[in-house]
Design a protein around this motif. Sequence first.
Motif, PDB file in Angstrom:
ATOM      1  N   VAL A  34       0.839  -1.203   0.000  1.00 12.38           N
ATOM      2  CA  VAL A  34       0.000   0.000   0.000  1.00 12.38           C
ATOM      3  C   VAL A  34       0.868   1.244   0.000  1.00 12.38           C
ATOM      4  N   TYR A  35       1.911   1.234   0.808  1.00 18.68           N
ATOM      5  CA  TYR A  35       2.810   2.394   0.869  1.00 18.68           C
ATOM      6  C   TYR A  35       3.467   2.645  -0.487  1.00 18.68           C
ATOM      7  N   ARG A  36       3.922   1.584  -1.126  1.00 21.36           N
ATOM      8  CA  ARG A  36       4.562   1.727  -2.434  1.00 21.36           C
ATOM      9  C   ARG A  36       3.578   2.225  -3.485  1.00 21.36           C
ATOM     10  N   ILE A  37       2.359   1.695  -3.462  1.00 23.89           N
ATOM     11  CA  ILE A  37       1.346   2.115  -4.438  1.00 23.89           C
ATOM     12  C   ILE A  37       0.975   3.579  -4.229  1.00 23.89           C
ATOM     13  N   GLU A  38       0.736   3.951  -2.983  1.00 24.89           N
ATOM     14  CA  GLU A  38       0.301   5.321  -2.692  1.00 24.89           C
ATOM     15  C   GLU A  38       1.385   6.347  -3.008  1.00 24.89           C
ATOM     16  N   THR A  39       2.623   6.034  -2.690  1.00 25.89           N
ATOM     17  CA  THR A  39       3.701   6.991  -2.936  1.00 25.89           C
ATOM     18  C   THR A  39       4.078   7.085  -4.408  1.00 25.89           C
ATOM     19  N   SER A  40       3.627   6.133  -5.215  1.00 26.42           N
ATOM     20  CA  SER A  40       3.913   6.168  -6.656  1.00 26.42           C
ATOM     21  C   SER A  40       2.743   6.699  -7.472  1.00 26.42           C
ATOM     22  N   CYS A  41       1.622   6.975  -6.810  1.00 21.08           N
ATOM     23  CA  CYS A  41       0.438   7.454  -7.527  1.00 21.08           C
ATOM     24  C   CYS A  41       0.710   8.837  -8.121  1.00 21.08           C
ATOM     25  N   PRO A  42       0.502   9.024  -9.430  1.00 24.26           N
ATOM     26  CA  PRO A  42       0.881  10.281 -10.092  1.00 24.26           C
ATOM     27  C   PRO A  42      -0.015  11.471  -9.786  1.00 24.26           C
ATOM     28  N   VAL A  43      -1.288  11.222  -9.459  1.00 26.62           N
ATOM     29  CA  VAL A  43      -2.245  12.308  -9.204  1.00 26.62           C
ATOM     30  C   VAL A  43      -3.178  11.914  -8.067  1.00 26.62           C
ATOM     31  N   ASN A  44      -4.027  12.863  -7.644  1.00 21.74           N
ATOM     32  CA  ASN A  44      -4.932  12.603  -6.531  1.00 21.74           C
ATOM     33  C   ASN A  44      -6.354  12.247  -6.950  1.00 21.74           C
ATOM     34  N   ASN A  45      -6.689  12.463  -8.219  1.00 21.37           N
ATOM     35  CA  ASN A  45      -8.036  12.138  -8.686  1.00 21.37           C
ATOM     36  C   ASN A  45      -8.065  12.154 -10.210  1.00 21.37           C
ATOM     37  N   GLY A  46      -9.251  11.933 -10.766  1.00 20.36           N
ATOM     38  CA  GLY A  46      -9.425  12.002 -12.206  1.00 20.36           C
ATOM     39  C   GLY A  46      -9.174  10.682 -12.921  1.00 20.36           C
ATOM     40  N   LYS A  47      -9.176  10.759 -14.250  1.00 16.96           N
ATOM     41  CA  LYS A  47      -9.056   9.564 -15.083  1.00 16.96           C
ATOM     42  C   LYS A  47      -7.705   8.884 -14.911  1.00 16.96           C
ATOM     43  N   LEU A  48      -6.642   9.658 -14.828  1.00 15.69           N
ATOM     44  CA  LEU A  48      -5.304   9.077 -14.650  1.00 15.69           C
ATOM     45  C   LEU A  48      -5.211   8.333 -13.327  1.00 15.69           C
ATOM     46  N   TYR A  49      -5.832   8.902 -12.308  1.00 17.72           N
ATOM     47  CA  TYR A  49      -5.874   8.271 -10.980  1.00 17.72           C
ATOM     48  C   TYR A  49      -6.582   6.915 -11.063  1.00 17.72           C
ATOM     49  N   ASN A  50      -7.745   6.902 -11.697  1.00 14.48           N
ATOM     50  CA  ASN A  50      -8.522   5.674 -11.811  1.00 14.48           C
ATOM     51  C   ASN A  50      -7.787   4.621 -12.641  1.00 14.48           C
ATOM     52  N   ASN A  51      -7.128   5.068 -13.730  1.00  8.69           N
ATOM     53  CA  ASN A  51      -6.364   4.142 -14.572  1.00  8.69           C
ATOM     54  C   ASN A  51      -5.194   3.531 -13.804  1.00  8.69           C
ATOM     55  N   TYR A  52      -4.570   4.339 -12.974  1.00 11.35           N
ATOM     56  CA  TYR A  52      -3.419   3.870 -12.195  1.00 11.35           C
ATOM     57  C   TYR A  52      -3.827   2.705 -11.283  1.00 11.35           C
ATOM     58  N   PHE A  53      -4.918   2.889 -10.544  1.00 13.82           N
ATOM     59  CA  PHE A  53      -5.346   1.847  -9.620  1.00 13.82           C
ATOM     60  C   PHE A  53      -5.976   0.662 -10.355  1.00 13.82           C
ATOM     61  N   SER A  54      -6.585   0.913 -11.506  1.00 16.82           N
ATOM     62  CA  SER A  54      -7.116  -0.186 -12.319  1.00 16.82           C
ATOM     63  C   SER A  54      -5.984  -1.067 -12.821  1.00 16.82           C
ATOM     64  N   ASN A  55      -4.876  -0.444 -13.219  1.00 22.62           N
ATOM     65  CA  ASN A  55      -3.710  -1.204 -13.673  1.00 22.62           C
ATOM     66  C   ASN A  55      -3.093  -2.004 -12.531  1.00 22.62           C
ATOM     67  N   GLN A  56      -3.087  -1.419 -11.344  1.00 19.48           N
ATOM     68  CA  GLN A  56      -2.571  -2.136 -10.174  1.00 19.48           C
ATOM     69  C   GLN A  56      -3.421  -3.371  -9.884  1.00 19.48           C
ATOM     70  N   LEU A  57      -4.743  -3.222 -10.033  1.00 24.06           N
ATOM     71  CA  LEU A  57      -5.645  -4.346  -9.791  1.00 24.06           C
ATOM     72  C   LEU A  57      -5.461  -5.426 -10.854  1.00 24.06           C
ATOM     73  N   ALA A  58      -5.297  -5.022 -12.103  1.00 23.51           N
ATOM     74  CA  ALA A  58      -5.092  -5.987 -13.188  1.00 23.51           C
ATOM     75  C   ALA A  58      -3.798  -6.773 -12.968  1.00 23.51           C
ATOM     76  N   GLN A  59      -2.755  -6.086 -12.505  1.00 25.31           N
ATOM     77  CA  GLN A  59      -1.481  -6.751 -12.221  1.00 25.31           C
ATOM     78  C   GLN A  59      -1.627  -7.748 -11.077  1.00 25.31           C
ATOM     79  N   LEU A  60      -2.379  -7.359 -10.053  1.00 25.44           N
ATOM     80  CA  LEU A  60      -2.609  -8.256  -8.919  1.00 25.44           C
ATOM     81  C   LEU A  60      -3.334  -9.514  -9.375  1.00 25.44           C
ATOM     82  N   LYS A  61      -4.316  -9.364 -10.239  1.00 28.02           N
ATOM     83  CA  LYS A  61      -5.075 -10.508 -10.743  1.00 28.02           C
ATOM     84  C   LYS A  61      -4.186 -11.438 -11.563  1.00 28.02           C
TER      85      LYS A  61
END
Length: 281
Positions: free
Chosen positions: A80-107
Motif C-alpha cells: 500500500v505504501y509503495r502504491i500510494e507513494t507512486s500514484c501520479p495524481v490525486n483524482n481524475g481519469k489518470l488516478y482511476n487508470n493507475y489503480f485499475s492497472n494495479q488491480l489488473a497486475q494483482l489478478k
Amino acid sequence: MKNSLKHIILEIHRKEDKLASQNKKLIEEAYEMTTYLQNLLSSVKDFVTNDGFETDVEEIDFFRNIKPQILGKLIYYNKVYRIETSCPVNNGKLYNNYFSNQLAQLKREYIKYICNSDFYRYYRSGRTDRDTIYFKRGNINYHDGLNSIVFEMDPSFSTFFDYKTARIIANELIYTYLLTKINPAEDPDMIFQKPENSKDIFWTESKNSLVELIYALHASGAISHGKIGIRKISLLFQIIFRVNLGDLHHSFHRMKTRAGSRTAFLDQLKISLEEYMDKDL
C-alpha cells in the motif's frame, strides 16, 4: 509460549485501531504499520529461535496461523505504501487508470502464482492432513521447483508455506484496498456540508461501531430489501452524522478478525435496549 504468540495478533489489531482512530493519511498509516510489523516480526523470530516449540502442534499452529498474519499484513502495508507513494495524481481519469492497472497486475499474479497451486486449494479447503509437511520446519522439497525466494529464507524461522499463506492473506487485503480506490465514495467534501437544521445530530460512538451497524443493516437486508450496496448505505450515514468513515472495507476486515466479540457494538445495543425496556416495567 503459545499464549504469548497469540497475544501478538491482538496487539496488531489494537495498533491498527489506534492508527485508524487518529485519522492519519493512508500513506502515514501504511508506513507506521510497515515499520511496526517489521520490528515485531524480528522480535518474534528471536523469541521462536531462542525458546523453540514445546510440541509439534504448537509449531504447526505458529507457522500456519500466527506468523502468516504478521507477515501477510507486513506485505500488505508495504505494498500500500509503495502504491500510494507512486500514484501520479490525486483524482481524475489518470488516478482511476493507475489503480485499475494495479488491480489488473494483482489478478495476473494471483492467476500465475496462487490460485492454480495445489497448496492454495489445500489451504482454502481448510484441510489439515498435510500440515506436518507444510507447516513444520525441515520439510522443504526442492524437487517441487519452488520459487527462488526459498533460498533467501531462514530455515529456522520458515517452512516456505508459511510465506505462501502470508501471500494469500496479503493479496486478499490488497484486492479489497484496490477495489475501494477504484470505486471511492462520493466527494468527501459533500459529506461534511452542515445544514443548520441538523447541526445537533452527530455520531458519538466510535467509527468502528458505526461500521458494524452499517454492515449489520446491509447483511440483514433491512434497507431497500438489501438491493442497494454497502457504499450507498455508508454514504447516507456519513452524511447524516457528518463523519468520514474512510476505508470501510479495511475497517470491516479488522472487525472480522478482532479478538473477543466481533459484534461488540451490536451486543451492547441489545443490552442497552433491554435495560431501557425494563425501566418501563
